[in-house]
Scaffold this active site. Structure first.
Site, PDB file in Angstrom:
ATOM      1  N   LEU A  56      -4.841  -3.525  -3.708  1.00 14.42           N
ATOM      2  CA  LEU A  56      -3.691  -2.991  -3.667  1.00 14.42           C
ATOM      3  C   LEU A  56      -3.665  -1.590  -4.450  1.00 14.42           C
ATOM      4  CD1 LEU A  56      -0.498  -3.201  -3.010  1.00 14.42           C
ATOM      5  CD2 LEU A  56      -0.354  -4.049  -5.308  1.00 14.42           C
ATOM      6  N   ASP A  82      -5.208  -1.581  -8.171  1.00 14.05           N
ATOM      7  CA  ASP A  82      -5.299  -0.236  -8.840  1.00 14.05           C
ATOM      8  C   ASP A  82      -3.925   0.447  -9.231  1.00 14.05           C
ATOM      9  OD1 ASP A  82      -7.329   2.415  -8.802  1.00 14.05           O
ATOM     10  OD2 ASP A  82      -5.275   3.057  -8.030  1.00 14.05           O
ATOM     11  N   TYR A  87       0.925   6.897 -13.029  1.00 16.89           N
ATOM     12  CA  TYR A  87       1.817   6.310 -12.191  1.00 16.89           C
ATOM     13  C   TYR A  87       3.180   5.734 -13.001  1.00 16.89           C
ATOM     14  CZ  TYR A  87      -2.272   6.295  -9.102  1.00 16.89           C
ATOM     15  OH  TYR A  87      -3.388   6.406  -8.580  1.00 16.89           O
ATOM     16  N   LYS A 116      -6.449   4.423 -15.043  1.00 12.81           N
ATOM     17  CA  LYS A 116      -6.977   5.760 -15.274  1.00 12.81           C
ATOM     18  C   LYS A 116      -6.581   6.518 -16.312  1.00 12.81           C
ATOM     19  CE  LYS A 116      -6.900   5.814 -10.473  1.00 12.81           C
ATOM     20  NZ  LYS A 116      -5.543   5.126  -9.781  1.00 12.81           N
ATOM     21  N   HIS A 147      -8.968  10.487 -14.490  1.00 10.77           N
ATOM     22  CA  HIS A 147      -8.180  10.619 -13.354  1.00 10.77           C
ATOM     23  C   HIS A 147      -8.654  11.657 -12.462  1.00 10.77           C
ATOM     24  CE1 HIS A 147      -4.109   9.144 -11.593  1.00 10.77           C
ATOM     25  NE2 HIS A 147      -4.717   9.618 -10.855  1.00 10.77           N
TER      26      HIS A 147
HETATM   27  N1  LIG Z   1      -7.188   8.866  -7.878  1.00  6.63           N
HETATM   28  C1  LIG Z   1      -6.216   9.378  -7.450  1.00  6.63           C
HETATM   29  O1  LIG Z   1      -5.897  10.429  -7.840  1.00  6.63           O
HETATM   30  C2  LIG Z   1      -5.464   8.813  -6.247  1.00  6.63           C
HETATM   31  C3  LIG Z   1      -4.456   9.457  -5.495  1.00  6.63           C
HETATM   32  C4  LIG Z   1      -3.733   8.834  -4.695  1.00  6.63           C
HETATM   33  C5  LIG Z   1      -3.555   7.590  -4.544  1.00  6.63           C
HETATM   34  N2  LIG Z   1      -4.624   6.730  -5.357  1.00  6.63           N
HETATM   35  C6  LIG Z   1      -4.469   5.233  -5.376  1.00  6.63           C
HETATM   36  O2  LIG Z   1      -4.804   4.886  -3.952  1.00  6.63           O
HETATM   37  C7  LIG Z   1      -3.792   4.103  -3.252  1.00  6.63           C
HETATM   38  C8  LIG Z   1      -3.828   4.338  -2.116  1.00  6.63           C
HETATM   39  O3  LIG Z   1      -3.038   5.595  -1.607  1.00  6.63           O
HETATM   40  P1  LIG Z   1      -1.560   5.617  -1.074  1.00  6.63           P
HETATM   41  O4  LIG Z   1      -0.863   4.390  -1.611  1.00  6.63           O
HETATM   42  O5  LIG Z   1      -1.073   6.918  -1.879  1.00  6.63           O
HETATM   43  O6  LIG Z   1      -1.667   5.928   0.532  1.00  6.63           O
HETATM   44  P2  LIG Z   1      -2.251   5.085   1.686  1.00  6.63           P
HETATM   45  O7  LIG Z   1      -2.623   3.791   0.920  1.00  6.63           O
HETATM   46  O8  LIG Z   1      -2.983   5.701   2.502  1.00  6.63           O
HETATM   47  O9  LIG Z   1      -0.764   4.688   2.295  1.00  6.63           O
HETATM   48  C9  LIG Z   1       0.334   4.006   1.907  1.00  6.63           C
HETATM   49  C10 LIG Z   1       1.253   4.098   2.982  1.00  6.63           C
HETATM   50  O10 LIG Z   1       0.782   3.232   3.929  1.00  6.63           O
HETATM   51  C11 LIG Z   1       2.068   2.439   4.136  1.00  6.63           C
HETATM   52  N3  LIG Z   1       1.294   0.927   4.498  1.00  6.63           N
HETATM   53  C12 LIG Z   1       0.643   0.386   3.603  1.00  6.63           C
HETATM   54  N4  LIG Z   1       0.353  -0.893   4.524  1.00  6.63           N
HETATM   55  C13 LIG Z   1       0.637  -0.690   5.701  1.00  6.63           C
HETATM   56  C14 LIG Z   1       0.614  -1.635   6.941  1.00  6.63           C
HETATM   57  N5  LIG Z   1       0.082  -2.592   6.844  1.00  6.63           N
HETATM   58  N6  LIG Z   1       1.289  -1.004   8.223  1.00  6.63           N
HETATM   59  C15 LIG Z   1       1.954   0.021   7.948  1.00  6.63           C
HETATM   60  N7  LIG Z   1       2.284   0.669   6.979  1.00  6.63           N
HETATM   61  C16 LIG Z   1       1.511   0.396   5.593  1.00  6.63           C
HETATM   62  C17 LIG Z   1       2.794   2.302   3.018  1.00  6.63           C
HETATM   63  O11 LIG Z   1       4.069   1.935   3.200  1.00  6.63           O
HETATM   64  P3  LIG Z   1       4.902   0.530   2.773  1.00  6.63           P
HETATM   65  O12 LIG Z   1       4.982   0.769   1.213  1.00  6.63           O
HETATM   66  O13 LIG Z   1       6.113   0.426   3.400  1.00  6.63           O
HETATM   67  O14 LIG Z   1       4.038  -0.595   2.992  1.00  6.63           O
HETATM   68  C18 LIG Z   1       2.581   3.512   2.511  1.00  6.63           C
HETATM   69  O15 LIG Z   1       3.653   4.496   3.367  1.00  6.63           O
HETATM   70  C19 LIG Z   1      -2.634   4.607  -4.290  1.00  6.63           C
HETATM   71  O16 LIG Z   1      -1.681   3.669  -4.310  1.00  6.63           O
HETATM   72  C20 LIG Z   1      -3.246   4.542  -5.634  1.00  6.63           C
HETATM   73  O17 LIG Z   1      -3.600   3.406  -6.205  1.00  6.63           O
HETATM   74  C21 LIG Z   1      -5.447   7.637  -6.278  1.00  6.63           C
END
Ligand SMILES: NC(=O)c1ccc[n+]([C@@H]2O[C@H](COP(=O)([O-])OP(=O)(O)OC[C@H]3O[C@@H](n4cnc5c(N)ncnc54)[C@H](OP(=O)(O)O)[C@@H]3O)[C@@H](O)[C@H]2O)c1
Length: 309
Positions: A56, A82, A87, A116, A147
């Site tokens: 997650l 994660d 955050y 991170k 990060h």
């Molecule tokens: N290291 C870095 O610089 C960095 C940068 C960005 C992100 N991250 C990490 O990577 C993770 C993933 O990225 P992200 O959360 O930004 O984007 P993502 O996982 O690509 O997309 C999240 C989006 O998808 C939706 N979603 C999730 N599961 C779904 C499903 N089964 N059906 C329909 N919609 C769905 C969520 O809405 P709902 O909330 O409505 O489910 C949310 O709008 C982050 O949470 C973070 O932990 C790291």
């Protein structure tokens, strides 16, 4: 690793070392380092620790949402969470974890927590790590990442290594390092080879070049924005190739995308505040994409990144 030729000898030695590192007591013996074990749902890192391949993400979640989502993820069978100091939801993550432990769903040892070091802590990285532990309410994290590249990465990396030595961090890695040259730079000063590189990675930005290069060192790639991030999910889920494959398997587009990430050897951490979505995302171990389907998805790559940090 300073002064070490980066060509074959060291990576081979590291891989051999990882291969002979024994599994932790009570755990099934997984596949060799860097190879995904779909039965155990883990990958053996070059640090010798096992990391779940699906988890997650918690970016943009409030503390209350993080608590609910972490609990839902653990209840759905996910074992990787994660988060990041940046955050500002580590307290919520800790609450969700403790609630799941109290309800007998997991033990601390069964859960793999990543955080991170945030850029504003780069001149006080070890303190930042200790503050993460305090907010999470744990005495170690499984993986701590830088990060993003900054002005003093080497000092931050030293702090990560120090945290491993003091036992507060088990494995270390980097995030937002996209090129071979950037990885080479880290390897030039690393005493501990990074175990994981966490990068933007999705249908339209696959960066297989870095994956192949990192693999030589037993380094595993972890995808952030597996669905393109908030704002791009409709395009990813609606991609005709994904929609057709999803229909063929009787799965959702989200499940096909996650399954493709894992079968590509990439760890995925979809973010969600919705327990129903989290359960759906966890349910990807009962089907398999064919080689032809994998090739069609790989062909969607257009080297399109959404973020530039
Ligand atoms: N290291 C870095 O610089 C960095 C940068 C960005 C992100 N991250 C990490 O990577 C993770 C993933 O990225 P992200 O959360 O930004 O984007 P993502 O996982 O690509 O997309 C999240 C989006 O998808 C939706 N979603 C999730 N599961 C779904 C499903 N089964 N059906 C329909 N919609 C769905 C969520 O809405 P709902 O909330 O409505 O489910 C949310 O709008 C982050 O949470 C973070 O932990 C790291």
């Amino acid at each position: 690793m300073r002064n070490v030729d980066r060509k074959p000898v060291l990576p081979i030695l590291l891989l051999l070392l990882a291969l002979i590192t024994p599994a932790r007591a009570g755990e099934p013996s997984p596949a060799p380092a860097g190879v995904f074990d779909f039965a155990a749902r883990t990958v053996r890192l070059n640090s010798g620790h096992d990391m779940p391949v699906l988890g997650l993400g918690t970016w943009t979640l409030s503390n209350d949402q993080a608590e609910t989502s972490v609990y839902a993820a653990l209840k759905s069978g996910m074992r990787l969470i994660d988060t990041a100091r940046y955050y500002q939801c580590e307290k919520g993550v800790g609450r969700g974890l403790r609630r799941a432990i109290a309800d007998g769903i997991v033990t601390r040892e069964e859960v793999f927590i990543t955080s991170k070091v945030m850029p504003s802590d780069y001149d006080r990285a070890l303190q930042g790590i200790h503050e993460s532990l305090s907010d999470l309410g744990v005495d170690y994290v499984d993986l701590m990442l830088i990060h993003q590249p900054g002005w003093n990465d080497e000092a931050v990396y030293r702090a990560l290594e120090q945290a491993v030595a003091e036992g507060t961090v088990r494995s270390i890695g980097i995030s937002n390092y996209y090129t071979r040259a950037q990885l080479d730079e880290v390897l030039s000063y690393a005493n501990i080879v990074p175990a994981v590189i966490q990068n933007e990675n999705h249908l339209y930005y696959q960066n297989t070049d870095l994956q192949e290069y990192a693999r030589q060192y037993g380094i595993v790639i972890e995808a952030w924005y597996p669905f393109g991030g908030r704002g791009h999910t409709a395009e990813h889920f609606g991609d005709p190739v994904i929609a057709a494959i999803a229909e063929r398997h009787g799965k959702t587009p989200a499940q096909v995308i996650l399954r493709w990430q894992l079968q590509s050897g990439v760890i995925a951490i979809p973010g969600s505040s919705n327990p129903a979505h989290i359960a759906e995302n966890a349910d990807i171990f009962d089907f398999e994409l064919t080689e032809e389907e994998m090739a069609r998805i790989h062909a969607l790559d257009r080297q399109e990144r959404y973020e530039s940090w």
